[in-house]
Design a protein around this motif. Structure first.
Motif, short mmCIF file in Angstrom:
data_model
loop_
_atom_site.label_atom_id
_atom_site.label_comp_id
_atom_site.label_asym_id
_atom_site.label_seq_id
_atom_site.Cartn_x
_atom_site.Cartn_y
_atom_site.Cartn_z
N MET A 136 0.88 -1.13 0.05
CA MET A 136 0.05 0.06 -0.17
C MET A 136 0.88 1.25 0.16
O MET A 136 1.87 1.32 0.97
CB MET A 136 -1.00 0.00 1.24
N ALA A 137 0.54 2.20 -0.80
CA ALA A 137 1.40 3.51 -0.91
C ALA A 137 0.28 4.47 -1.21
O ALA A 137 -0.96 4.14 -1.16
CB ALA A 137 2.54 3.28 -1.80
N TRP A 138 0.76 5.68 -1.28
CA TRP A 138 0.12 7.06 -1.43
C TRP A 138 0.23 7.55 -2.96
O TRP A 138 1.38 7.54 -3.37
CB TRP A 138 0.24 7.95 -0.58
N MET A 139 -0.89 7.99 -3.57
CA MET A 139 -0.92 8.57 -4.96
C MET A 139 -1.50 9.87 -4.63
O MET A 139 -2.37 9.96 -3.92
CB MET A 139 -1.38 7.70 -6.07
N ASN A 140 -1.12 11.05 -5.53
CA ASN A 140 -1.94 11.96 -5.61
C ASN A 140 -2.30 12.03 -7.06
O ASN A 140 -1.99 11.05 -7.83
CB ASN A 140 -1.09 13.31 -5.39
N GLU A 141 -3.06 12.99 -7.43
CA GLU A 141 -3.47 13.02 -8.94
C GLU A 141 -2.43 12.83 -9.84
O GLU A 141 -2.49 12.33 -10.83
CB GLU A 141 -4.59 14.21 -9.06
N MET A 160 3.61 1.38 -11.95
CA MET A 160 3.17 2.17 -10.86
C MET A 160 4.07 3.33 -10.49
O MET A 160 5.32 3.27 -10.47
CB MET A 160 3.07 1.27 -9.51
N VAL A 161 3.57 4.43 -10.26
CA VAL A 161 4.20 5.87 -9.71
C VAL A 161 3.42 6.25 -8.45
O VAL A 161 2.34 6.39 -8.52
CB VAL A 161 3.98 6.78 -10.81
N ARG A 199 10.06 11.60 1.07
CA ARG A 199 10.79 12.21 0.34
C ARG A 199 10.22 13.55 -0.38
O ARG A 199 11.05 14.29 -0.90
CB ARG A 199 11.64 11.21 -0.44
N LYS A 200 8.86 13.61 -0.31
CA LYS A 200 8.35 14.39 -0.96
C LYS A 200 8.56 14.60 -2.54
O LYS A 200 8.90 15.79 -3.04
CB LYS A 200 8.59 15.87 -0.30
N GLU A 201 8.36 13.46 -3.06
CA GLU A 201 8.70 13.41 -4.42
C GLU A 201 8.02 11.93 -5.08
O GLU A 201 7.63 11.16 -4.27
CB GLU A 201 10.17 13.24 -4.90
N TYR A 202 8.07 12.10 -6.37
CA TYR A 202 7.28 11.12 -6.96
C TYR A 202 8.37 9.91 -6.97
O TYR A 202 9.60 10.00 -7.08
CB TYR A 202 7.08 11.22 -8.65
N TRP A 203 7.85 8.56 -7.05
CA TRP A 203 8.56 7.54 -6.87
C TRP A 203 8.07 6.53 -7.84
O TRP A 203 6.99 5.95 -7.77
CB TRP A 203 8.32 6.71 -5.43
#
Length: 116
Positions: free
Chosen positions: A37-42, A54-55, A61-65
């Motif tokens: 489970m991870a988090w996604m913004n729009e 998956m991104v 880290r406050k960045e896309y992964w």
């Protein structure tokens, strides 16, 4: 439903450091086990849709992964859905590489079990 129609319904309601997020559960499409489970913004959801892998948004880290960029454990999206309230996402994926989803080296992040 098209991507553009569905993304408009998603409720990114968990706000961390000013970033609106929704939980994303990742499941192996062939074996059925929940991997992580991870988090996604729009924007993470849009990037996932565009590249087919998956991104996520890294809260620490406050960045896309982009899952697999450093580990080789790429997760290719087969299908995805929003839950009935449109506030959680479920992705069914096929893993490429070592078949490890967790940063600990475990196949799944859900390995701490409790009886009863």
């Amino acid at each position: 439903m098209s991507f553009d129609e569905l993304i408009k319904e998603i409720k990114f309601e968990v706000v961390v450091d000013g970033v609106a997020l929704a939980p994303a559960i990742v499941q192996d499409v062939d074996k059925g086990d929940v991997l992580m489970m991870a988090w996604m913004n729009e924007e993470a959801l849009r990037r996932t849709h565009e590249c087919g892998e998956m991104v996520f948004w890294s809260r620490s880290r406050k960045e896309y992964w982009h899952k697999g960029d450093t580990s080789g454990n790429v997760m290719t999206v087969v299908e995805w859905a929003a839950d009935c309230d449109s506030d959680a996402l479920l992705f069914k994926v096929r893993m490429q590489g070592p078949q490890v989803a967790c940063h600990t080296g475990a196949r799944s992040c859900f390995f701490k079990t409790c009886e009863g």
